[in-house]
Enzyme design. Structure first.
Site, mmCIF file in Angstrom:
data_model
loop_
_atom_site.group_PDB
_atom_site.id
_atom_site.type_symbol
_atom_site.label_atom_id
_atom_site.label_comp_id
_atom_site.label_asym_id
_atom_site.label_seq_id
_atom_site.Cartn_x
_atom_site.Cartn_y
_atom_site.Cartn_z
ATOM 1 N N LYS A 173 0.825 -1.205 0.000
ATOM 2 C CA LYS A 173 0.000 0.000 0.000
ATOM 3 C C LYS A 173 0.860 1.256 0.000
ATOM 4 C CE LYS A 173 -2.071 -1.470 3.711
ATOM 5 N NZ LYS A 173 -2.965 -1.693 4.856
ATOM 6 N N THR A 204 -9.533 9.035 8.458
ATOM 7 C CA THR A 204 -9.090 7.816 7.778
ATOM 8 C C THR A 204 -8.910 6.641 8.737
ATOM 9 O OG1 THR A 204 -6.779 8.532 8.013
ATOM 10 C CG2 THR A 204 -7.921 9.130 5.966
ATOM 11 N N GLY A 206 -9.176 3.311 10.325
ATOM 12 C CA GLY A 206 -9.679 2.015 9.895
ATOM 13 C C GLY A 206 -9.565 1.722 8.411
ATOM 14 N N THR A 207 -8.794 2.509 7.673
ATOM 15 C CA THR A 207 -8.705 2.271 6.229
ATOM 16 C C THR A 207 -8.072 0.911 5.910
ATOM 17 O OG1 THR A 207 -6.663 3.583 6.202
ATOM 18 C CG2 THR A 207 -8.683 4.688 5.514
ATOM 19 N N GLY A 208 -7.037 0.530 6.652
ATOM 20 C CA GLY A 208 -6.398 -0.760 6.387
ATOM 21 C C GLY A 208 -7.316 -1.931 6.671
ATOM 22 N N CYS A 209 -8.034 -1.859 7.781
ATOM 23 C CA CYS A 209 -9.003 -2.908 8.131
ATOM 24 C C CYS A 209 -10.073 -3.018 7.051
ATOM 25 C CB CYS A 209 -9.684 -2.583 9.455
ATOM 26 S SG CYS A 209 -8.588 -2.266 10.842
#
Length: 266
Positions: A173, A204, A206-209
């Protein structure tokens, strides 16, 4: 209906972890199940407490899911201890689970180490080799590839190196001053770039989750990995672009931005 199991920690503010995963899985048309690795006390300003699940309880949760409603895909998020990682790996092998997506939560966006060296060792030894795809950010990719990432070419080299070591697809990412919202996938010797929209939204959390759960949902529905990631990127862009603004810090996205129902009307 396709089913997705999320294995991760609970976020009391609802923006990340299990809560974000369940919202994402539902919004992407699948049935969500969960196995909780830890309880956290947190909000948009930070984490104030963590209580880890025992290995025995985590194993019971996983048995309960697999012996009744078998998941079509699995998303694994933050797991802070070696013992819990080994429980998860053992159960995935025992039940011959498919479409395993590992969000390699090791280092925060700000550069803070989130799990100890023993847990990182277990992650490398046990979980990454049984994953279909992993989703490291730049600092995590640097740890896994044992190299510094300075530009997009380095992102490709790191993703390739990690993929060859662990035998899984790698979505490296972007961000972290390397590029905007652009991610690169290395899978089966091929490189694919995903150029995201740069959205002016400071919320932003929690974007990875959310991204990894959306990928798992699309894999559960039968999409090939390339299309699963493209759909997930489109979903997260929509959730950010909705512009929801909650809390006093980095707030959550609107996971339900595209849900149209009379029950959702205020």
């Amino acid at each position: 209906m396709k089913t997705v199991l999320t294995i991760a920690g609970s976020d009391s503010s609802g923006g990340a972890g299990i809560q974000a995963d369940i919202k994402t899985i539902m919004a992407n048309g699948c049935y969500a199940m969960s196995a909780i690795t830890a309880l956290t006390a947190q909000n948009t300003l930070g984490v104030t407490g963590i209580q880890e699940t025992t290995p025995e309880m985590l194993a019971l949760q996983l048995d309960a899911v697999f012996t009744d409603i078998r998941p079509d895909a699995i998303k694994i998020g933050m797991v802070a201890s070696e013992k819990l990682i080994r429980v998860i790996a053992d159960k995935i092998k025992e039940y011959q689970a498919e479409h395993v997506v590992v969000d390699t939560v090791m280092i925060s966006t700000s550069g803070h180490r989130l799990i100890d060296e023993d847990a990182i060792g277990a992650l490398k030894e046990c979980l990454l080799p049984i994953a279909e795809v992993i989703t490291p950010n730049i600092p995590e990719a640097e740890v896994l590839a044992e190299m510094t990432i300075r530009d997009e070419q380095d992102m490709v080299r790191a993703a390739e190196k990690i993929s060859k070591v662990y035998g899984c697809a790698v979505l490296c990412k972007g961000g972290h001053s390397i590029n905007d919202a652009n991610d690169v996938l290395y899978s089966d010797g091929k490189v694919n770039w995903y150029y995201g929209k740069r959205i002016d939204n400071p919320n932003t959390h929690g974007t990875g989750c959310t991204l990894s759960s959306a990928i798992a949902s699309n894999l559960a529905k039968g999409y090939k990995i390339d299309e699963a990631i493209r759909n997930a990127k489109d979903y997260i862009s929509g959730a950010l672009a909705d512009g929801m603004d909650l809390g006093h810090g980095s707030g959550p996205m609107n996971h339900g931005f595209d849900l149209k129902s009379r029950f959702a009307e205020s």
